[in-house]
Every structure is written in C-alpha cells, then in structure tokens.
Design an enzyme around this catalytic site. Structure first.
Site, PDB file in Angstrom:
ATOM      1  N   GLU A 159       0.861  -1.043  -0.107  1.00 32.75           N
ATOM      2  CA  GLU A 159       0.027   0.036  -0.099  1.00 32.75           C
ATOM      3  C   GLU A 159       0.804   1.237  -0.011  1.00 32.75           C
ATOM      4  OE1 GLU A 159      -1.825   3.098   1.360  1.00 32.75           O
ATOM      5  OE2 GLU A 159      -2.181   2.114   2.973  1.00 32.75           O
ATOM      6  N   CYS A 165      -2.357   8.661   3.069  1.00 33.49           N
ATOM      7  CA  CYS A 165      -2.323   8.042   1.767  1.00 33.49           C
ATOM      8  C   CYS A 165      -3.349   8.498   0.741  1.00 33.49           C
ATOM      9  CB  CYS A 165      -2.059   6.523   1.630  1.00 33.49           C
ATOM     10  SG  CYS A 165      -0.762   6.079   2.599  1.00 33.49           S
TER      11      CYS A 165
HETATM   12  C1  UN1 Z   1      -3.237   5.924   4.790  1.00 33.66           C
HETATM   13  O1  UN1 Z   1      -3.176   6.803   5.036  1.00 33.66           O
HETATM   14  O2  UN1 Z   1      -2.550   4.923   4.992  1.00 33.66           O
HETATM   15  O3  UN1 Z   1      -8.991   6.168   4.284  1.00 33.66           O
HETATM   16  C2  UN1 Z   1      -4.641   4.903   5.577  1.00 33.66           C
HETATM   17  C3  UN1 Z   1      -8.267   6.697   5.161  1.00 33.66           C
HETATM   18  C4  UN1 Z   1      -8.063   6.031   6.346  1.00 33.66           C
HETATM   19  C5  UN1 Z   1      -6.868   5.298   6.339  1.00 33.66           C
HETATM   20  C6  UN1 Z   1      -5.765   6.079   5.455  1.00 33.66           C
HETATM   21  N1  UN1 Z   1      -9.327   5.559   6.824  1.00 33.66           N
HETATM   22  O4  UN1 Z   1      -8.264   8.140   5.003  1.00 33.66           O
END
Ligand code: UN1
Length: 510
Positions: free
Chosen positions: A263, A297
């Site tokens: 990821e 992310c």
């Molecule tokens: C991440 O930034 O690695 O969807 C995960 C979202 C959170 C998870 C992000 N539930 O923004």
C-alpha cells in the site's frame, strides 16, 4: 493540559521502553529511538530497537506459536480478537492521546485511529465464521472438488507513521483470525503507539492463556526491514509506505518468491463538477486535503474543477482555508496539527518552490508557521496552488497539506487529468449527474483502487478492500475478501469411487 509523562503513565509506558515483544518484553538494551513530539519538539520517551538476536528470537518463537494458533478453531480465534477490540474500546481515549502526542493528530483523529482498530476487530470476529471456500463440480464420476484456505505462517506487517495503529490492525486482526501470527515492524517515527497497543494486547492474550500471536520489533527500515524481506521463513510481507521503499521490498521478497501486500503512495484527485452540491464538494475537498495535515495516503492532493464554477469554487476554498485553525492538535478547534518532522517541512517547502518554478500560482498559504510556545513544532500553512496537469510536481506525492487546483471543460477531459498521475489509490467525483458519475465509474473512468462519489478521497471505511493500482502497489487490506491474502488456497480433489478415472479422459492403462 496533561503532561506527556502523565499521558504515558496512563498506559503504563515508562520513560525507557522495550520495543521488542515476543510474549515477554525483551530488556531494552539495543540502540534507542528517541521519541520527540512533533507538537513542540519536546522529548517524550525512548524505545529500544530490536537487535539481530532479538529478531531471530522473534521469528523462532513466532514459528512455534503459529503451530499452536493454527490449531485453534477460527471462530475461537475471532473471540480473542473481539476481546482485544473490547479492551481497545476501554482504552480508546488514552491510546488516542498517545497517537496525538507522538504523531500530532488531533484528539478526534487520534481516537478515530483506535476506533478504526475496534471496527476491524468486529469485522474480524464476523469473518472468523466465514472463511469460506468454493466447491467445484468435477468432470469425473465419484469425485469431489473444493477449495480450502490454510493459514500461511508468521507474516510481517511494516507500517507507516501516519496511521500508526489502525493500518497494523487492518492486517494483523485479519491475519490472526486466518490463523497466522504477526510480526510488526512499526515506523521508527511511531514506535510509542506500537508499544502502547502491544501492552493492551498483551493483557488480553495473557489472561486467555492464548498463544502469543503478535510480535513487535521496533527498528529501522534499513535494518529490521531488510531482515524481514530477505527471510524465507516469512511467507508474506505487508508494507505501507513510500513507492521507492515499496519497490525495494517487493524486489527482495519476490527474489525468494514470497508474497507482498503493498500500500504505497497516493496522489488522489477529486473532480468537482458544475453539477455538484457545492457545499458538499467543498467539505469533501477540504477534509480530504487537510485531515491529518495532508499526511494520509488518501489525502486529496489534486482538485479538478469544471471551468464554469472554477473561480467560485477557488474563492470558497480560500475562504474555507482561512478559517482552518493550525496549531497544537490537543487544543479544541484545531483541525491541522504539525507535520511529523523537519524533513516533512523541507519536503513541503521544496514542493511549493518547484510548483512555482514549474508555472504554478500560489493562492493560499505556502510557508511554515511558528506556534506560540511550540517553537520547535513542525507547523505549516495549508496551501493551495493553481496548477496544470503537465507540471512534474503534480505527479508526485508530497506528504503535506498542498492542494493543486486544475480546470477542466468536459468530463472526459477531467477523467484524463485525473488518471494522468503514476499513483492510483483513491479518487472522488462530486456530481449529481448520473452520466458523469457513471463515466467516472466506467471502464475508462477512475483508475484507482478506491472510487468515491460525493464523498472524500480520504476516510475510507474498513469494510471495503483498501488499496490501489499502478504505483500504489496493487495490494488490498482490511475488508471484503482481503482475508484471502493471508492464507494459502488449496484445491482438493477427492476420489470416492472404486476406480481411478483420469482427467481430460486420458488413458493410462497398464
Ligand atoms: C493511510 O493513509 O495509509 O481512508 C490510510 C483513510 C483512512 C486510512 C488511511 N481510513 O483516510
């Protein structure tokens, strides 16, 4: 306001802590990671890193515990994970505070992080009774074919600082109900949260006399990460982090034919149509761009706005940004806390310089700020830059609150702009027009793992499979059938007849 040491002591965390757990905590003798808060740069505590001996100890114990855990029926494994969820419910506030002081999330987001773990524990409990395989009709008489799913072994989960607890649980709780044991290497920027989480889990495992299914090894990526990725005893490595590190991990693990779940970065775009509910779009974009200080992310990094509403939307964005309070994330009303460290501030400044050099127009923010009494904190202004899709910097993920705004004429053009970056994690369209919505979700639509309509690129629920395409790495975690990644599939063919007919009508008589 509570002091850092008061917050630590509420979770039984000392000033010097072991970062190595294998059923017991190793003596904190290795090199130390010093944890300073991004809020004010102040010292919080120290956590010891795993030595090579610790690592060997962890892996050999993990293999032993795996042999016990895989014999526990899955629904019973689910009950242990549920109890961990219950314990997390009790500690949600305290754990949330540790997330806040270690990585700078607001109180609400710090607690949200733990809530996400609780949600995964609920999901894992349900799944523990649903690890289904298919049955398949056989071409031979008196034959039966079916698939069964078998635990993989000790799996490793390498996490990033920005979701220091929940992303681990996406992997760990699901892997655990699957029958695996999990070795966790947290980011060296978020080790204290990992120690606190393990302390909660330790209680539940010990009072149930359960096998030790979760292992912790603090350490650097260049050391601990390399041990893991090159170790044939670990069949699966799940990694959340940057594209370059993900590529390296993927290469190492592929060389030994292991499996990965990657990821990696996102560079998420939101299309804002002239046929949208503009207040909804504004909230979705501002939340997406600024939650966790733009360090998700899933952060909205690009907004692609229809030319008919472009100036109006930009104006509203600027107005909204001017009301956003940046500061100490423990304070009420603050929505944007600090960046994680000085490097992050430098990356923010560099990206803005480059954007301007490449033809971007700074329309809001653009510089670091000093917060009273927090001179050593890492605060920056949320930033808006008018950009065009050809600019190199727009193709990059900068982990900071920088939003590039672009203009489009037709929906197809918007989709092309949207898909023009190397990453493919999350995406959004704000529209009330069925045709636009369907185009965005069609075969030539969003090329991301997550596609949102009238909601933000950020803030995914745990029930869906989370992950993305292209440079994001292709992995899927948490919900849907992501549980299958942590198991191996076995196709079973059983002959219950008196003869041995061969498949494809092959004759082999002797
Ligand atoms: C991440 O930034 O690695 O969807 C995960 C979202 C959170 C998870 C992000 N539930 O923004």
């Amino acid at each position: 306001m509570e002091t850092y040491s008061e917050i630590l002591s509420s979770m039984g965390i000392d000033e010097i802590n072991s970062g190595v757990y294998y059923g017991d905590w190793a003596k904190p003798t290795g090199k130390m990671i010093t944890v300073n808060s991004p809020i004010d740069g102040e010292y919080i505590a120290k956590v010891s890193m795993a030595t090579k001996d610790d690592y060997e100890n962890i892996v050999s114990r993990a293999i032993e515990e795996f042999k016990k855990w895989r014999m526990v029926p899955a629904p019973k494994r689910g009950l242990i994970i549920k109890e961990i969820g219950d314990e997390l419910r009790k500690e949600k506030k305290n754990l949330g505070k540790i997330v806040t002081i270690e990585v700078g999330k607001t109180a609400s987001e710090g607690e949200g992080e733990i809530q996400e773990m609780i949600d995964v524990s609920d999901l894992a409990l349900g799944l523990s009774r649903q690890l289904y395989g298919l049955t398949i009709t056989s071409e031979r008489p008196y034959h039966r074919m079916y698939e069964q799913w078998i635990p993989l072994g000790p799996v490793a989960v390498i996490t990033s600082f920005n979701f220091p607890a929940s992303v681990w649980s996406w992997n760990a709780f699901i892997a655990a109900v699957d029958g695996d044991v999990v070795i966790w290497k947290p980011s060296s920027k978020a080790v204290l949260t990992a120690v606190a989480v393990m302390k909660v889990i330790e209680k539940v495992l010990k009072r149930n006399n359960a096998p030790n299914i979760f292992f912790l090894m603090a350490g650097s990526g260049s050391e601990g990460g390399e041990w893991i990725t090159n170790d044939k005893r670990i069949p699966l490595v799940s990694f959340t982090g940057s594209v370059p590190v993900g590529k390296r991990i993927s290469e190492n693990v592929a060389k030994r034919l292991g499996k990965t779940i990657l990821e990696l970065g996102g560079n998420n775009g939101a299309i804002v149509s002239d046929k949208c509910d503009i207040d909804m779009a504004l909230k979705g974009v501002v939340f997406g761009a600024l939650a966790t200080g733009g360090q998700r992310c899933t952060t909205t990094r690009r907004v692609i706005v229809n030319e008919k509403i472009y100036s109006d939307f930009l104006e509203r964005l600027k107005n909204a940004y001017s009301t956003i309070k940046v500061g100490d994330p423990r304070e009420k009303g603050v929505l944007v806390g600090p960046l994680i460290d000085e490097d992050a501030v430098k990356n923010y400044e560099n990206a803005i310089d480059l954007a301007i050099k490449q033809g971007g127009k700074l329309v809001f923010g653009g510089k670091r700020i000093k917060i009273d009494k927090h001179e050593n904190g890492h605060y920056v202004m949320p930033t808006i830059i008018e950009a065009n899709p050809g600019m190199d910097i727009v193709n990059e993920e900068t982990f900071a609150p920088i939003l590039y705004v672009m203009k489009y004429k037709t929906i197809d053009e918007a989709i092309n702009i949207h898909n023009s970056v190397p990453q493919g994690l999350s995406s959004a369209i704000f529209t009330n027009d069925l045709r636009e919505e369907e185009a965005f979700l069609s075969v030539y639509g969003s090329d991301c793992g997550l596609a949102n309509v009238n909601t933000s690129t950020a803030g995914a629920e745990i029930g869906g499979a989370f992950g993305g395409e292209k440079d994001t790495g292709g992995g899927r975690e948490s919900g849907s059938d992501a549980w299958k990644y942590y198991m191996r599939r076995q196709t079973v063919t059983k002959n219950w007849g008196n003869t041995l007919p061969l498949a494809q009508d092959v004759v082999f008589d002797f």
